[in-house]
Design an enzyme around this catalytic site. Structure first.
Site: not given
Lengths: 647, 647
Positions: A317, A413
Site C-alpha cells: 500500500e 481504518c
C-alpha cells in the site's frame, strides 16, 4: 521560524459551517457513519464481519469474559470513532451520543492497567509480551489514535476523564521509551502518535509531551536499527524481508532528516510527515522543517495523483518511484489521501503558502471523499483513477481495485478516518493568528476569531466548488486592524478581488491576498474566481498519462463513467481543442456540475484481427459526459476513467 | 477428416538445415546449452543453484545415498535434456554425447521400480504416496517428458532401452488410470503426456497408447471433479482456492470439449491444446478438432502478443481475459510461446492452413528465442514487450520482469525447452504426406522426402528472415508428379512466385501455393516476398496498444532499446507516415536488420510541475533505431519497448 507567524486551526465550535458541499458530507458522517460505526463497533450489524472493538475493551475491563478478537490494531477503530463523534459534538449537540461516549470512556478507563498501559490486544492476550513488537503490533499507533480522541473529546466537552487516561498512558510510554539508559530505543511501526503528542502538548504545555514526539521522530531509522534488533531479539517475523522496501516500508531505513523521498506504506509516511511538521512547528526546528519540505516536494511534484491521492502500489500500500502513477493499479487509499491532508494542514500552520492549501483542497474535493458513497453506507479503501470491471475480477494485479464501494469492513481504518475528517472540516478551512485570519478553503459559514484582541465574526458565502463566487462579510465587535488573508487557488488563472467594492491592489504572496486594514463591522470582501473547464496535462515523465488529459473545473477533477459514455472508455479521445459545456444538475448525484464535450471513439473493424497493418477504422464522433470523480460509481457500476486520450 | 491429408513433420535426419538464422540457434543449443545443462544437471556448475536431477536418479537407482532434492518436477529437466540431445544427434553425430546419454539411460533404467513406476520424487521420498496428488505433483508430467525423450532417442539412434523403460511406465500408468472399475479417474495437473502418448502411438501403433491419451483428455474437467475429490481425500492443498481461476488454472473447470476460451496457466494450456490436436488427428476426432479450433481462435484472435507469446499475467503464469495484453507486466513465458508452437505444428498436420504456420513463425522468430541470450548462456522465463528497469526493481507488479537474462535456474523449465525446440527445428519447417510436400517455414537446407513413391531432395536457399528471396530446387531420383506446397506468409502483401522461371498461375489456398506437376530433377521454384518495414496496429480492443504501433519487417517484430534511443521511451512517437530505412548490420547482434526512422519525443518543461494546464512543451524530432525484438538486452541493459506511440 518566527513563532508569531504560526497559525492555529479553526475548530467546529468556532466555525459554524453551512456549506453547499461539505455540510452534506458532515451531516452524512454525523447521521449515517457515526451511528452505523457505533453499531458495528458493538457487533450489532447483522450479516457483517464483527468488529469486536467494544467487546475487547469490555473483556479487558473485566466486564465480560472472552478472548481478544479482530486486528492487532482493532482498538484504533474505537478511538477514531470517539474522535469523529467528539468533533461532531462541537457543532451539533447530541446528548444521546455524548452519553454513549461517556459510557464507553468509563469502560476504557476500567480497561487501563494500573501502570497506565492501554492496549486490549496485550491486556487480554498477555501483558508480559507488550512492547516486544513495535514494528508490527501497533501499540503506539493505537495510543496515538486514542490521544487524538482524548484531545478532541476534551476540546468538545471539557471532560477530562479520557484525557486523564491518556495522560497516564503517555507517562507509561514516556517511562519506557527515550534516550535514557534502560529505556527502549524504539518508535512506532505505524506512525500517528507523533502528531497526537503535539496536540497533547498544545493542551498541556508540558515539554515532556513534545520531547516524546521528538524522540519518536528522531530515533526512527537510527543505527543500530531498532526494528532489526527487536526482530532478532524477540523472534518476530519480517514480512518485507524479500521486498524492495526493507525497513523503508516503515520509513525507518534511515533517520528522517536524511531521507530524500517519500517511501513505503503511504499512510504511515503521510502520518510521519504530519508528525514531523507538527514537531517542527512546536519545537521551531528548522532542519526538521527542511526534511518536511523534501518530503512535500517528493510527494506533490513526483508521487501524487491528480486526485490528491498517494500510494501507487497495492504491494505494501505504498509509494513506488518518481512519476510512477498507474491509474488502474493505483492503491490510493482513502487514509493515504487523508494523511496528505493532515500533512498539508500542518505545513500551512508553519508557512501560509497556497501550495499546501491547493494540495489539501485537491485531496479533500476529490480522492478522499471518493472513499464514501453519497449515502454514507459504502466505502472504498482503494481509489483508482481508471477501472475496467473485467480486470478487477480476472486479473490479480487489479483485484485490490473494487468496482463498487464495499460495506463496512471488519478492520475499518478508512471509514472512521473519513468521518473524523469531515466532522472536523472547519479545522482545514481556516486558521488564525494574533494579527491575521487565513482563509484556506472557501467553506461557507461563520467563523469567530479574536484578532488583535477583538472578537470578530467572519461570514463566508459561496456556491463553491460549483461556482467561483466568494463573498465574505467581516464583523468585528468594534473596528480593528488585522489582516484578512484569502487564498487565490493555484488552479485559478483569472480572478477579481474587491474589498468593500474597490479592486484590491495590495500584496498577493505565495497564493494569498493579504488584505490589511481597519475592519468595520459589515466590511465585505468579494473574490470571483474564473472557473472554466480546463484540460490538465501530467508531466511527460508520467508514463501512464502521456498523450492524455484530465478534465478539471475549479478544484473538481472529473471522470468518465460507462453509464454515461458506454463501454471501452480506452477508445475515447478528446479533440485537441475541446469545447466543454458545464452545467449544474441538481437532481444528479446530490447535485453536481457535469461537463459535456464533443469527442471521438477510435473504433476498429467489427470482430477484426488482433494485429493488422491496416489502420484501425476511424475516429467516430461521440458526445462525452464527465461527472465529478468523487461521485463515481454511485449509479450503475462500470468502467471509469480520469485520464483521457487526446488527439 | 481425411486421414490421407494429414502431414508428417520432418525430422533432423531428413532435413539438413543450413540456415542463416536458425543454424546459429541450433549450434548454440548443441554446443552451449546442451553441454552446460549436462554440467548443471550433474551439479558441476560452481556458484549455481544445484539441479540435483542426476543425483536424484542415482539415489533412486541405489547407486548413491541421499534424499530427493529440487522441485517436484525436477526429473523433467533431465528428460528435456535427453530429448534435446537426441534431436541434435539426428543432424550432428557426437559419440561422447551419445555415451553420456547411454550411461544416464542405464541409471534411469535402474531407478525404475519393478512395477514400472518412474518418478524419483516418490521413489526416494515414499512410493506409498505416489499418485495421491496428480493435481500438483507432476508425476504424469515427468512421465510425459520422458516419453518424448524416449521417442526422440529411439528415432535418433534406434536404441530401445529408454523406450522400453517408458513402455513399462506407460503400462503401469495404463493399469492405474482409465474408465474401468477400480482405476483412478485422474489426469495430469500439468499436461504434456497427452501429446507424448500420441508420439508413442505413432511408433508402436498400439491402440492402448492412443486410448490412454484420449482418456486423459476426455476425463479432464468431468464431474465429479477428480482434483477436488483428490484434494479432499488426501488432504492436499489447493493453492488457487481464493483465485479467479479455481480449477481452470489446470484447464479442468469443465470438460475440454465444453471449454470456449484459453484459460489458466498458459504453458499447461498450450500443452493440453497440443495434446488435443495430436489426439484429434490420430483418432480422427472431429469434435475434438472443433474444440481445438475454439482454443486456437481464443488465443490467436484475442489473447496472443504480437511476439507470438501468451500468458498475460504473472499470477498463475496465466491467461487473463480477451484483449488483455499488457506489455510491461506480461508473463509471456518462453515455454508458453513454445507451447503455442507445438499446438500450431499439430494443427498444421491436420489442416494445412497458413494461419497456423504464421503463428508458429511469429513465435519462433520473436517471443520464444528472445528467451535465450545470443551466446546461449543466459535465459528469460518472462518475455515482456516493454521494460522500465526502475519499475522492475521498485514495483512489485513488475518484479517478475527481468531487465537481463538470468543464469541457469535450479528449476530450469525454459532453457531445455528452447534447446529441444531448436535442435528439432526441422520438424517445424516442413512436412510431407504421400502426394505432397509442405514448406511451412523458409529454412535453408536440404530435405529428403518420399513423394508418390519416389525419393526426392528438396533444397531451399534463402536469406530469410532478412531477405524475402526463396529459391527451391527439387531433385527427385526420377521424374515424379507431386504437389510442392509453399506457404505464402500472412504478413506478406505482395509476392512473386515462379516455377521453372514461369509465373505461377495455380491455386493459392489457405496461405499455400499448391504447385502440382511432374517434377524433373533440378526444377526450381522461386518465391520472392516483398518485405517492407510496416507498422502494425493492434485491435482497438487492446487497451495497452491503442494509439500505438509496432514495427515489423517480414516475420521479425522490432523494438526500441534505451542503448540506441535514450531513456524515457514512453516519450517516443512515430509520425503518422513513418519513413523507415532497413539495413543489415553484420557486426551487430550476430547480424541483424535494423530499422531507422525519423520520429519525435514529447518533451515537457525541465523539472516541470506534475500537473499543469499548459500543454507539455513540444514534439522534438528524434532519430529512432529499432532492432529485432528477440535480440533485446544483449548489449547494455535498459528500457525496451515494442508498441510505440504514434502521432
Amino acid at each position: 521560524m518566527d513563532k508569531a507567524k504560526f497559525t492555529k486551526n479553526m475548530t467546529g465550535d468556532r466555525y459554524q459551517v453551512d456549506d453547499l458541499f461539505f455540510s452534506r458530507l458532515m451531516d452524512t458522517a454525523r447521521t449515517k457513519v457515526i451511528p452505523y460505526q457505533w453499531e458495528a463497533l458493538n457487533d450489532r450489524i447483522p450479516d457483517a464481519e464483527k468488529s469486536h472493538a467494544v467487546a475487547n475493551f469490555k473483556i479487558a475491563a473485566g466486564l465480560e469474559k472472552g478472548e481478544f478478537a479482530g486486528c492487532v490494531f482493532q482498538d484504533s477503530d474505537l478511538a477514531k470513532w470517539i474522535e469523529a463523534a467528539a468533533y461532531s459534538l462541537m457543532w451539533h449537540k447530541d446528548e444521546k451520543l455524548e452519553k454513549e461516549l461517556d459510557d464507553i470512556i468509563d469502560v476504557i478507563e476500567k480497561a487501563q492497567m494500573p501502570d497506565g498501559y492501554l492496549d486490549t490486544y496485550y491486556i487480554i492476550g498477555g501483558p508480559e509480551k507488550r512492547w516486544t513488537n513495535l514494528k508490527d503490533n501497533h501499540e503506539l499507533y493505537c495510543a496515538g489514535h486514542f490521544l487524538e480522541a482524548a484531545v478532541a473529546y476534551y476540546q468538545a466537552t471539557g471532560k477530562r476523564k479520557l484525557l486523564d487516561v491518556l495522560l497516564r498512558l503517555v507517562d507509561h510510554i514516556d517511562a519506557r521509551f527515550g534516550p535514557e539508559e534502560g529505556k527502549l530505543k524504539g518508535y512506532p511501526g505505524h506512525e500517528v502518535i507523533e502528531m497526537a503528542l503535539v496536540k497533547l502538548y498544545e493542551i498541556t504545555g508540558e515539554e515532556k509531551h513534545l520531547k516524546l514526539a521528538q524522540y519518536f521522530i528522531d530515533q526512527r531509522g537510527q543505527s543500530p536499527l531498532y526494528f532489526k534488533e527487536e526482530t532478532e531479539r524477540n523472534g518476530n517475523g519480517f514480512y518485507w524481508k524479500n521486498s524492495y522496501f526493507q525497513y523503508q516500508y516503515y520509513q525507518a531505513g534511515k533517520p528522517v532528516r536524511e531521507q530524500t523521498e517519500a517511501v513505503g506504506h503511504a499512510v504511515r509516511a503521510g502520518y510521519l510527515y504530519s508528525g514531523m511538521a507538527a514537531v517542527a512547528r512546536a519545537a521551531q526546528d528548522e532542519s526538521l522543517l527542511e526534511a518536511c519540505h523534501r518530503m512535500w516536494d517528493s510527494i506533490v511534484n513526483r508521487r501524487m495523483y491528480i486526485t490528491g491521492q498517494i500510494g501507487s502500489a497495492d504491494y505494501g500500500e505504498a509509494f513506488t518511484f518518481d512519476y510512477d502513477l498507474p491509474n488502474d493499479t493505483a492503491y490510493a487509499e482513502t487514509c493515504a489521501g487523508l494523511s496528505l491532508v493532515f500533512f498539508a494542514q500542518r505545513m500551512l500552520q508553519i508557512e501560509q503558502k497556497g501550495e499546501y492549501a491547493d494540495v489539501m483542497e485537491r485531496a479533500l474535493y476529490n480522492g478522499t471523499i471518493s472513499g464514501m458513497s453519497l449515502d454514507g453506507t459504502r466505502f472504498f479503501y482503494v481509489n483508482p483513477l481508471e477501472v475496467l470491471p473485467e480486470a478487477c475480477e480476472k486479473d490479480q494485479i487489479h483485484r485490490h481495485v473494487k468496482v463498487e464501494r464495499q460495506k463496512w469492513f471488519g478492520c475499518a481504518c478508512c471509514p472512521p478516518n473519513l468521518a473524523r475528517t469531515m466532522t472536523s472540516i472547519a479545522s482545514y478551512a481556516a486558521a488564525s493568528r494574533e494579527d491575521a485570519y487565513f482563509q484556506h478553503l472557501y467553506l461557507s459559514g461563520t467563523a469567530k476569531a479574536k484578532l488583535n484582541g477583538v472578537e470578530a465574526e467572519i461570514q463566508l458565502t459561496s456556491g463553491y466548488p460549483w461556482k467561483g463566487d466568494i463573498q465574505v462579510e467581516i464583523r468585528p465587535e468594534k473596528p480593528v486592524a488585522f489582516t484578512y488573508a484569502i487564498r487565490i487557488p493555484g488552479w485559478c488563472q483569472h480572478y477579481e478581488l474587491k474589498v468593500c467594492g474597490a479592486p484590491f491592489a495590495g500584496e498577493v504572496k505565495d497564493g494569498y491576498a493579504y488584505i490589511t486594514r481597519e475592519w468595520q463591522p459589515g466590511d465585505r470582501v468579494e473574490l470571483t474566481l474564473d472557473m472554466p473547464v480546463e484540460t490538465v496535462y501530467a508531466n511527460t515523465a508520467v508514463r501512464e498519462d502521456i498523450g492524455k488529459v484530465a478534465v478539471q473545473r475549479g478544484p473538481i477533477v472529473f471522470c468518465l463513467e460507462e453509464c454515461d459514455n458506454g463501454r471501452d472508455l480506452h477508445k475515447v479521445y478528446l479533440p485537441e481543442q475541446p469545447e466543454f459545456e458545464a452545467k449544474f444538475e441538481e437532481g444528479l448525484l446530490e447535485g453536481v456540475v457535469t461537463v459535456a464535450c464533443g469527442g471521438y471513439r477510435l473504433e476498429g473493424e467489427e470482430s477484426g484481427a488482433l494485429y493488422t497493418t491496416r489502420k484501425p477504422a476511424k475516429f467516430v464522433p461521440a458526445q462525452l459526459k464527465f461527472i465529478p470523480y468523487y461521485a463515481w460509481t454511485n449509479r450503475t457500476p462500470g468502467e471509469m476513467m480520469v485520464w483521457i486520450r487526446q488527439r
